[in-house]
Design a protein around this motif. Structure first.
Motif, PDB file in Angstrom:
ATOM      1  N   LYS A  54       0.861  -1.183   0.000  1.00 58.04           N
ATOM      2  CA  LYS A  54       0.000   0.000   0.000  1.00 58.04           C
ATOM      3  C   LYS A  54       0.898   1.233   0.000  1.00 58.04           C
ATOM      4  CE  LYS A  54      -4.274  -1.711   2.040  1.00 58.04           C
ATOM      5  NZ  LYS A  54      -5.066  -1.399   0.846  1.00 58.04           N
ATOM      6  N   ARG A  55       0.584   2.168  -0.892  1.00 58.63           N
ATOM      7  CA  ARG A  55       1.363   3.401  -0.972  1.00 58.63           C
ATOM      8  C   ARG A  55       0.423   4.586  -1.129  1.00 58.63           C
ATOM      9  NH1 ARG A  55       6.844   2.794  -4.586  1.00 58.63           N
ATOM     10  NH2 ARG A  55       7.811   1.109  -3.403  1.00 58.63           N
ATOM     11  N   ASN A  56       0.924   5.733  -0.694  1.00 59.65           N
ATOM     12  CA  ASN A  56       0.160   6.966  -0.867  1.00 59.65           C
ATOM     13  C   ASN A  56       0.428   7.573  -2.234  1.00 59.65           C
ATOM     14  OD1 ASN A  56      -1.079   6.977   1.670  1.00 59.65           O
ATOM     15  ND2 ASN A  56       0.678   7.964   2.626  1.00 59.65           N
ATOM     16  N   VAL A  57      -0.633   8.010  -2.890  1.00 55.35           N
ATOM     17  CA  VAL A  57      -0.537   8.718  -4.165  1.00 55.35           C
ATOM     18  C   VAL A  57      -1.041  10.135  -3.921  1.00 55.35           C
ATOM     19  CG1 VAL A  57      -1.260   8.795  -6.583  1.00 55.35           C
ATOM     20  CG2 VAL A  57      -0.908   6.590  -5.454  1.00 55.35           C
ATOM     21  N   TYR A  58      -0.229  11.114  -4.339  1.00 53.73           N
ATOM     22  CA  TYR A  58      -0.539  12.519  -4.107  1.00 53.73           C
ATOM     23  C   TYR A  58      -0.968  13.169  -5.416  1.00 53.73           C
ATOM     24  CZ  TYR A  58       2.043  11.519   0.166  1.00 53.73           C
ATOM     25  OH  TYR A  58       2.464  10.968   1.347  1.00 53.73           O
ATOM     26  N   PHE A  59      -1.784  14.203  -5.298  1.00 57.67           N
ATOM     27  CA  PHE A  59      -2.330  14.869  -6.488  1.00 57.67           C
ATOM     28  C   PHE A  59      -1.984  16.352  -6.465  1.00 57.67           C
ATOM     29  CE2 PHE A  59      -4.614  10.985  -6.016  1.00 57.67           C
ATOM     30  CZ  PHE A  59      -4.789  10.536  -7.319  1.00 57.67           C
ATOM     31  N   TYR A  60      -1.591  16.860  -7.635  1.00 57.29           N
ATOM     32  CA  TYR A  60      -1.125  18.239  -7.746  1.00 57.29           C
ATOM     33  C   TYR A  60      -1.659  18.875  -9.024  1.00 57.29           C
ATOM     34  CZ  TYR A  60       2.366  16.583  -4.388  1.00 57.29           C
ATOM     35  OH  TYR A  60       2.982  16.041  -3.291  1.00 57.29           O
ATOM     36  N   SER A  61      -1.583  20.201  -9.053  1.00 55.26           N
ATOM     37  CA  SER A  61      -1.778  20.945 -10.297  1.00 55.26           C
ATOM     38  C   SER A  61      -0.527  21.790 -10.521  1.00 55.26           C
ATOM     39  CB  SER A  61      -3.026  21.838 -10.233  1.00 55.26           C
ATOM     40  OG  SER A  61      -2.959  22.711  -9.120  1.00 55.26           O
ATOM     41  N   GLY A  62      -0.165  21.997 -11.778  1.00 54.49           N
ATOM     42  CA  GLY A  62       0.996  22.806 -12.114  1.00 54.49           C
ATOM     43  C   GLY A  62       0.591  24.251 -12.304  1.00 54.49           C
ATOM     44  N   ILE A  63       1.284  25.160 -11.630  1.00 55.23           N
ATOM     45  CA  ILE A  63       0.895  26.577 -11.665  1.00 55.23           C
ATOM     46  C   ILE A  63       2.116  27.440 -11.938  1.00 55.23           C
ATOM     47  CG2 ILE A  63      -0.026  28.499 -10.330  1.00 55.23           C
ATOM     48  CD1 ILE A  63      -1.842  26.610  -8.907  1.00 55.23           C
ATOM     49  N   GLU A  64       1.963  28.383 -12.882  1.00 52.47           N
ATOM     50  CA  GLU A  64       2.983  29.384 -13.176  1.00 52.47           C
ATOM     51  C   GLU A  64       2.601  30.703 -12.505  1.00 52.47           C
ATOM     52  OE1 GLU A  64       3.706  29.938 -17.329  1.00 52.47           O
ATOM     53  OE2 GLU A  64       3.574  27.791 -17.768  1.00 52.47           O
ATOM     54  N   HIS A  65       3.591  31.331 -11.871  1.00 48.59           N
ATOM     55  CA  HIS A  65       3.394  32.649 -11.275  1.00 48.59           C
ATOM     56  C   HIS A  65       4.320  33.638 -11.985  1.00 48.59           C
ATOM     57  CE1 HIS A  65       1.032  31.245  -7.779  1.00 48.59           C
ATOM     58  NE2 HIS A  65       1.794  30.173  -7.860  1.00 48.59           N
ATOM     59  N   ALA A  66       3.755  34.601 -12.683  1.00 46.51           N
ATOM     60  CA  ALA A  66       4.557  35.606 -13.385  1.00 46.51           C
ATOM     61  C   ALA A  66       4.868  36.777 -12.448  1.00 46.51           C
ATOM     62  CB  ALA A  66       3.815  36.105 -14.619  1.00 46.51           C
ATOM     63  N   GLU A  67       5.870  37.571 -12.822  1.00 48.97           N
ATOM     64  CA  GLU A  67       6.277  38.703 -11.987  1.00 48.97           C
ATOM     65  C   GLU A  67       5.175  39.743 -11.839  1.00 48.97           C
ATOM     66  OE1 GLU A  67       9.828  40.113 -13.842  1.00 48.97           O
ATOM     67  OE2 GLU A  67      11.133  38.885 -12.574  1.00 48.97           O
ATOM     68  N   ASP A  68       4.280  39.834 -12.827  1.00 48.00           N
ATOM     69  CA  ASP A  68       3.201  40.815 -12.747  1.00 48.00           C
ATOM     70  C   ASP A  68       2.010  40.322 -11.943  1.00 48.00           C
ATOM     71  OD1 ASP A  68       2.088  38.912 -14.397  1.00 48.00           O
ATOM     72  OD2 ASP A  68       1.806  40.230 -16.119  1.00 48.00           O
ATOM     73  N   GLY A  69       2.163  39.153 -11.302  1.00 42.53           N
ATOM     74  CA  GLY A  69       1.090  38.606 -10.481  1.00 42.53           C
ATOM     75  C   GLY A  69       0.150  37.679 -11.221  1.00 42.53           C
ATOM     76  N   THR A  70       0.347  37.511 -12.528  1.00 37.69           N
ATOM     77  CA  THR A  70      -0.506  36.616 -13.307  1.00 37.69           C
ATOM     78  C   THR A  70      -0.271  35.161 -12.897  1.00 37.69           C
ATOM     79  OG1 THR A  70      -0.396  38.138 -15.171  1.00 37.69           O
ATOM     80  CG2 THR A  70      -1.168  35.899 -15.629  1.00 37.69           C
ATOM     81  N   VAL A  71      -1.361  34.429 -12.741  1.00 37.02           N
ATOM     82  CA  VAL A  71      -1.294  33.012 -12.382  1.00 37.02           C
ATOM     83  C   VAL A  71      -1.880  32.196 -13.525  1.00 37.02           C
ATOM     84  CG1 VAL A  71      -2.060  31.230 -10.768  1.00 37.02           C
ATOM     85  CG2 VAL A  71      -1.472  33.508  -9.919  1.00 37.02           C
ATOM     86  N   LYS A  72      -1.147  31.185 -13.955  1.00 31.15           N
ATOM     87  CA  LYS A  72      -1.603  30.354 -15.073  1.00 31.15           C
ATOM     88  C   LYS A  72      -1.533  28.882 -14.677  1.00 31.15           C
ATOM     89  CE  LYS A  72      -0.097  31.501 -19.100  1.00 31.15           C
ATOM     90  NZ  LYS A  72       0.836  31.685 -20.259  1.00 31.15           N
ATOM     91  N   ASN A  73      -2.681  28.209 -14.783  1.00 35.93           N
ATOM     92  CA  ASN A  73      -2.734  26.774 -14.506  1.00 35.93           C
ATOM     93  C   ASN A  73      -2.326  25.976 -15.739  1.00 35.93           C
ATOM     94  OD1 ASN A  73      -4.018  26.212 -11.717  1.00 35.93           O
ATOM     95  ND2 ASN A  73      -5.330  27.806 -12.573  1.00 35.93           N
ATOM     96  N   TRP A  74      -1.510  24.969 -15.539  1.00 38.96           N
ATOM     97  CA  TRP A  74      -1.200  24.077 -16.649  1.00 38.96           C
ATOM     98  C   TRP A  74      -2.419  23.230 -16.970  1.00 38.96           C
ATOM     99  CZ3 TRP A  74       4.157  21.541 -17.615  1.00 38.96           C
ATOM    100  CH2 TRP A  74       5.121  22.546 -17.767  1.00 38.96           C
ATOM    101  N   THR A  75      -2.773  23.182 -18.236  1.00 40.53           N
ATOM    102  CA  THR A  75      -3.913  22.389 -18.691  1.00 40.53           C
ATOM    103  C   THR A  75      -3.455  20.975 -19.045  1.00 40.53           C
ATOM    104  OG1 THR A  75      -3.548  23.061 -20.983  1.00 40.53           O
ATOM    105  CG2 THR A  75      -5.002  24.461 -19.635  1.00 40.53           C
ATOM    106  N   GLU A  76      -4.418  20.113 -19.320  1.00 39.71           N
ATOM    107  CA  GLU A  76      -4.077  18.766 -19.771  1.00 39.71           C
ATOM    108  C   GLU A  76      -3.221  18.829 -21.039  1.00 39.71           C
ATOM    109  OE1 GLU A  76      -6.283  14.547 -20.967  1.00 39.71           O
ATOM    110  OE2 GLU A  76      -7.354  16.456 -21.155  1.00 39.71           O
ATOM    111  N   LYS A  77      -3.556  19.751 -21.948  1.00 37.37           N
ATOM    112  CA  LYS A  77      -2.788  19.895 -23.189  1.00 37.37           C
ATOM    113  C   LYS A  77      -1.348  20.288 -22.891  1.00 37.37           C
ATOM    114  CE  LYS A  77      -2.643  22.467 -27.548  1.00 37.37           C
ATOM    115  NZ  LYS A  77      -3.267  23.550 -28.360  1.00 37.37           N
ATOM    116  N   ARG A  78      -1.157  21.188 -21.928  1.00 41.52           N
ATOM    117  CA  ARG A  78       0.197  21.639 -21.595  1.00 41.52           C
ATOM    118  C   ARG A  78       1.022  20.485 -21.022  1.00 41.52           C
ATOM    119  NH1 ARG A  78       2.593  26.656 -20.191  1.00 41.52           N
ATOM    120  NH2 ARG A  78       4.812  26.330 -20.646  1.00 41.52           N
ATOM    121  N   TRP A  79       0.426  19.687 -20.170  1.00 39.25           N
ATOM    122  CA  TRP A  79       1.125  18.536 -19.619  1.00 39.25           C
ATOM    123  C   TRP A  79       1.484  17.542 -20.725  1.00 39.25           C
ATOM    124  CZ3 TRP A  79       3.665  18.306 -15.362  1.00 39.25           C
ATOM    125  CH2 TRP A  79       3.246  19.017 -14.223  1.00 39.25           C
TER     126      TRP A  79
END
Length: 318
Positions: A4-29
């Motif tokens: 038995k093992r633990n599986v962890y779940f994450y989302s990929g997020i970009e933070h730009a210097e201007d404060g913009t936040v961008k989530n990685w989509t399935e296409k990006r992955w």
């Protein structure tokens, strides 16, 4: 009964210097995995060499990211032969033909979503190191972008965190001093300094707690904004564990916060969030026989089992 093992779940997020936040989509992955297929790349991350590549499994038919880091020779385990002789495996490496021992992590996108699943060996690369590796591989620093893998929370906790207009308290407990040298969190660096004051031997066994509170704060401002920024950095970087038993060094067994939520009339009310309880971690079976060596097929089958359970927990993953 298998492993038995633990599986962890994450989302990929970009933070730009201007404060913009961008989530990685399935296409990006998918594009990222395709760009790495058959091209392993070793990058120095947090003081060690981390190798990542996109591999492909036939059964189940999946592409996944495979990360490895070598264990130091001084940390190799002992091994026994059929005659009952026990010796450090490093002393027998030429005899058995083993050149290195690699700790691993697997990253598998959750199809149809922006999420990824991660499973690791006991000493395998953590999500923070994987996030740093991705940022370095993409040369994000050159364009002023930070990248991180952010843990997926339950929907209630996610809504509380996103709707918060400020945070007025943080309560965190580390099991052993973290290696906070390269941490983006001021709090984690402070805890690391406190652990260093204990000495290397004692800091391993110590539990280190830190609390920041603005008391009965009823207005937002630089202080509540600053604590909120620290909370985001902690929530996206620390290794949360739900049990202190066998917790990895520097992991976090408690991370609680008091968020400030706004009413329609402009006043605020307090809403607690417990990140350890709210992080979605799925325990899954990896193979039927714990005495059989793991291979990519068994690992990915276990991750798919965890993903099925994950989809039941998150409406946006069904």
């Amino acid at each position: 009964m298998g492993r038995k093992r633990n599986v962890y779940f994450y989302s990929g997020i970009e933070h730009a210097e201007d404060g913009t936040v961008k989530n990685w989509t399935e296409k990006r992955w998918t594009e990222f995995l395709d760009s790495l297929y058959g091209h392993p790349e070793t990058i120095r991350v947090r003081g060690f060499d981390l190798t990542g590549t996109c591999d492909e499994c036939v059964s189940p038919a999946l592409r996944y990211l495979h990360f490895t880091r070598a264990r130091a020779l001084s940390d190799w385990p002992e091994s026994g032969d059929f005659s009952g002789n026990v010796e450090n495996l490093a002393q027998r490496r030429r005899q058995v033909g083993i050149n290195s021992i690699l700790e691993y992590s697997y990253l598998l996108p959750v199809s149809g979503t922006r999420y990824v699943a991660v499973v690791r060996s006991s000493g395998g690369p953590r999500s923070t190191a994987i996030g740093d590796w991705i940022a370095l591989q993409k040369n994000f620093a050159l364009v002023g972008v930070d990248f991180e893998l952010v843990p997926v929370l339950s929907e209630d906790a996610y809504e509380k965190l996103n709707s918060a207009v400020g945070v007025k308290s943080i309560d965190i407990r580390y099991e052993g001093a973290p290696d906070g040298i390269d941490s983006k969190s001021d709090i984690e660096r402070a805890v690391a300094m406190a652990g260093a004051a204990l000495g290397e031997r004692d800091s391993v066994n110590a539990s280190i707690e830190l609390s920041i509170s603005l008391g009965n704060c009823k207005v937002t401002g630089p202080a509540t904004d600053g604590i909120q920024r620290q909370l985001h950095r902690l929530a996206s970087s620390v290794n949360l564990v739900k049990s202190k038993k066998d917790a990895p060094l520097g992991s976090v067994s408690r991370l609680r916060a008091m968020t400030m939520q706004s009413r329609d009339d402009g006043t605020f009310y307090s809403e607690p969030v417990d990140f350890v309880k709210e992080q979605i971690t799925i325990q899954a079976d990896f193979g039927d026989d714990p005495e059989v060596a793991m291979d990519p097929g068994k690992i990915l089958d276990g991750m798919l089992d965890a993903i099925r359970k994950f989809r039941e927990r998150r409406r946006d993953a069904r």
